[in-house]
Design an enzyme around this catalytic site. Structure first.
Site, short mmCIF file in Angstrom:
data_model
loop_
_atom_site.label_atom_id
_atom_site.label_comp_id
_atom_site.label_asym_id
_atom_site.label_seq_id
_atom_site.Cartn_x
_atom_site.Cartn_y
_atom_site.Cartn_z
N ILE A 181 0.87 -1.19 0.00
CA ILE A 181 0.00 0.00 0.00
C ILE A 181 0.90 1.23 0.00
O ILE A 181 1.78 1.36 0.87
CB ILE A 181 -0.90 0.03 1.26
CG1 ILE A 181 -1.74 -1.22 1.36
CG2 ILE A 181 -1.81 1.27 1.25
CD1 ILE A 181 -1.20 -2.27 2.29
N ASP A 213 8.75 6.77 -1.67
CA ASP A 213 8.23 7.96 -2.33
C ASP A 213 7.89 7.52 -3.75
O ASP A 213 8.77 7.01 -4.48
CB ASP A 213 9.31 9.05 -2.34
CG ASP A 213 8.82 10.36 -2.94
OD1 ASP A 213 8.02 10.32 -3.90
OD2 ASP A 213 9.24 11.43 -2.47
N ASN A 218 -2.41 4.25 -3.47
CA ASN A 218 -3.23 5.16 -2.65
C ASN A 218 -2.63 6.56 -2.52
O ASN A 218 -3.35 7.54 -2.43
CB ASN A 218 -3.39 4.53 -1.25
CG ASN A 218 -3.90 5.51 -0.24
OD1 ASN A 218 -5.09 5.82 -0.17
ND2 ASN A 218 -2.99 6.05 0.59
N TYR A 237 -5.23 17.84 -9.84
CA TYR A 237 -5.88 16.71 -9.15
C TYR A 237 -6.90 16.04 -10.07
O TYR A 237 -6.89 14.83 -10.25
CB TYR A 237 -6.54 17.21 -7.87
CG TYR A 237 -7.07 16.09 -7.00
CD1 TYR A 237 -6.18 15.29 -6.26
CD2 TYR A 237 -8.43 15.81 -6.91
CE1 TYR A 237 -6.65 14.26 -5.45
CE2 TYR A 237 -8.90 14.79 -6.11
CZ TYR A 237 -8.01 14.01 -5.38
OH TYR A 237 -8.48 12.98 -4.59
N LYS A 269 -6.50 12.30 -11.73
CA LYS A 269 -7.43 11.21 -11.40
C LYS A 269 -8.17 10.73 -12.66
O LYS A 269 -8.42 9.52 -12.81
CB LYS A 269 -8.40 11.64 -10.31
CG LYS A 269 -7.74 11.93 -8.95
CD LYS A 269 -7.01 10.73 -8.37
CE LYS A 269 -6.60 10.96 -6.91
NZ LYS A 269 -5.86 9.84 -6.33
N VAL A 319 -13.86 11.85 2.75
CA VAL A 319 -13.44 11.24 4.01
C VAL A 319 -12.61 12.24 4.83
O VAL A 319 -11.80 12.99 4.29
CB VAL A 319 -12.59 9.97 3.71
CG1 VAL A 319 -11.98 9.41 4.96
CG2 VAL A 319 -13.47 8.92 3.02
N THR A 377 -9.76 13.29 6.37
CA THR A 377 -8.30 13.09 6.43
C THR A 377 -7.69 14.47 6.23
O THR A 377 -8.41 15.46 6.07
CB THR A 377 -7.83 12.17 5.29
OG1 THR A 377 -8.16 12.81 4.04
CG2 THR A 377 -8.46 10.79 5.35
P1 NDP Z 1 -3.99 12.20 2.94
O1 NDP Z 1 -3.60 13.56 2.48
O2 NDP Z 1 -4.51 12.01 4.32
O3 NDP Z 1 -2.76 11.18 2.74
C1 NDP Z 1 -2.04 11.19 1.55
C2 NDP Z 1 -0.99 10.11 1.64
O4 NDP Z 1 -0.23 10.14 0.41
C3 NDP Z 1 0.01 10.34 2.79
O5 NDP Z 1 0.40 9.10 3.32
C4 NDP Z 1 1.17 11.00 2.07
O6 NDP Z 1 2.44 10.81 2.68
C5 NDP Z 1 1.14 10.21 0.76
N1 NDP Z 1 1.95 10.82 -0.28
C6 NDP Z 1 1.87 12.07 -0.82
N2 NDP Z 1 2.84 12.25 -1.72
C7 NDP Z 1 3.55 11.09 -1.77
C8 NDP Z 1 4.66 10.64 -2.51
N3 NDP Z 1 5.30 11.42 -3.39
N4 NDP Z 1 5.12 9.37 -2.29
C9 NDP Z 1 4.51 8.56 -1.39
N5 NDP Z 1 3.47 8.94 -0.63
C10 NDP Z 1 3.00 10.19 -0.84
O7 NDP Z 1 -5.03 11.68 1.86
P2 NDP Z 1 -6.24 10.62 1.95
O8 NDP Z 1 -5.90 9.53 2.88
O9 NDP Z 1 -7.49 11.39 2.14
O10 NDP Z 1 -6.26 10.10 0.43
C11 NDP Z 1 -5.91 8.78 0.08
C12 NDP Z 1 -6.38 8.56 -1.34
O11 NDP Z 1 -7.81 8.73 -1.41
C13 NDP Z 1 -5.79 9.54 -2.35
O12 NDP Z 1 -5.50 8.86 -3.55
C14 NDP Z 1 -6.91 10.54 -2.55
O13 NDP Z 1 -6.82 11.18 -3.81
C15 NDP Z 1 -8.13 9.64 -2.44
N6 NDP Z 1 -9.37 10.35 -2.13
C16 NDP Z 1 -9.53 10.93 -0.91
C17 NDP Z 1 -10.72 11.58 -0.62
C18 NDP Z 1 -10.99 12.21 0.72
O14 NDP Z 1 -12.07 12.78 0.90
N7 NDP Z 1 -10.10 12.11 1.69
C19 NDP Z 1 -11.80 11.69 -1.61
C20 NDP Z 1 -11.50 11.03 -2.87
C21 NDP Z 1 -10.33 10.39 -3.10
P3 NDP Z 1 3.18 12.02 3.52
O15 NDP Z 1 2.66 11.92 4.92
O16 NDP Z 1 4.62 11.67 3.39
O17 NDP Z 1 2.82 13.31 2.85
#
Ligand code: NDP
Length: 226
Positions: free
Chosen positions: A7, A56, A83, A150, A154, A183, A185
């Site tokens: 993941i 990353d 993700n 974004y 997507k 969600v 977050t």
């Molecule tokens: P968060 O912003 O809470 O988490 C994003 C995650 O992505 C973090 O773990 C972050 O790590 C990681 N990340 C960002 N850039 C990189 C990178 N270059 N390499 C590796 N990891 C990276 O987002 P969500 O949990 O809300 O989102 C998860 C997924 O769900 C995403 O794909 C998002 O587009 C999708 N989504 C979310 C929605 C929502 O309402 N929350 C709605 C629709 C889709 P770090 O801590 O290092 O920054």
């Protein structure tokens, strides 16, 4: 043998919840994080089925290292969950193309790199699955303006899902995109109606169901239009 899952972006938000749920369902979990030394422990670290790995999704070297790490312990990978993502708010008109490009690097090219690195091991699974965590903001009828990087990333990830499902047709690997819903977050913000558990639900379902679709966009365990 326990099923094996990778993941990306598993240190917080939906990815963390998905990783923890899959662990509790008996998966060997490779949990990707950009800074594994700084993650809040899940409590599963003592178990050999849980491994944080430095990942990353913009780094070819780190992706190769994670592929080598998994290959050193298993001859296959069952589930890849793309993700990790970032969100920008650029408009297309007079927007900063470098911001859009940076979003594409993570949200669009990241999954492409991960798929290319992991497909050989996914093909060794009897029931391989790629789950691209997308968003309804990338649905074609929802491209209403703003959030250009974004939305485009997507929409592109959705197209990548369709393309890959065709290229992998006839193999053991299924490819789907999922919208987790809005969600709470860091990305979704505090006003979002859904919990991370609710956001993880369809992703975990796609990883575990005996009735996994292929080449579909899924929300609330149902196939939706692109
Ligand atoms: P968060 O912003 O809470 O988490 C994003 C995650 O992505 C973090 O773990 C972050 O790590 C990681 N990340 C960002 N850039 C990189 C990178 N270059 N390499 C590796 N990891 C990276 O987002 P969500 O949990 O809300 O989102 C998860 C997924 O769900 C995403 O794909 C998002 O587009 C999708 N989504 C979310 C929605 C929502 O309402 N929350 C709605 C629709 C889709 P770090 O801590 O290092 O920054």
């Amino acid at each position: 043998m326990p099923p094996v899952a990778l993941i990306t972006g598993a240190n917080r938000g939906i990815g963390r919840e998905v990783a923890m749920q899959l662990f509790r369902r008996g998966f060997d979990v490779f949990a990707g994080a950009r800074e594994p030394e700084r993650v809040q422990p899940t409590g599963y670290e003592h178990d050999e089925r849980w491994a944080w790995c430095r990942l990353d999704v913009t780094s070819r070297e780190q992706i190769t290292s994670v592929a080598d790490l998994i290959a050193g312990q298993h001859d296959h990978l069952d589930v890849l969950i793309n993700n990790a993502a970032v969100m920008d708010k650029e408009p297309l008109v007079n927007g900063d193309i470098e911001v859009v490009r940076a979003t594409m690097e993570v949200n669009f090219y990241g999954p492409m790199r991960l798929c290319n690195a992991m497909i050989p091991m996914l093909r060794n699974s009897r029931d391989g699955r790629i789950i691209n965590v997308s968003s309804e903001m990338g649905r074609l009828q929802h491209l209403t303006g703003g959030y250009a990087g974004y939305r485009l990333s997507k929409a592109g990830l959705n197209a990548q899902t369709i393309l890959l499902s065709h290229e992998l047709a006839g193999t053991s690997v299924k490819v789907n995109a999922v919208c987790p819903g809005w969600v709470r977050t860091d990305m979704g913000g505090p006003r979002a109606p859904g919990s991370t558990e609710e956001g993880a639900d369809t992703i975990v379902w796609l990883a575990t169901t005996d009735h996994c679709p292929n080449g579909a966009f899924v929300s609330n365990r149902r196939i939706i239009d692109w």
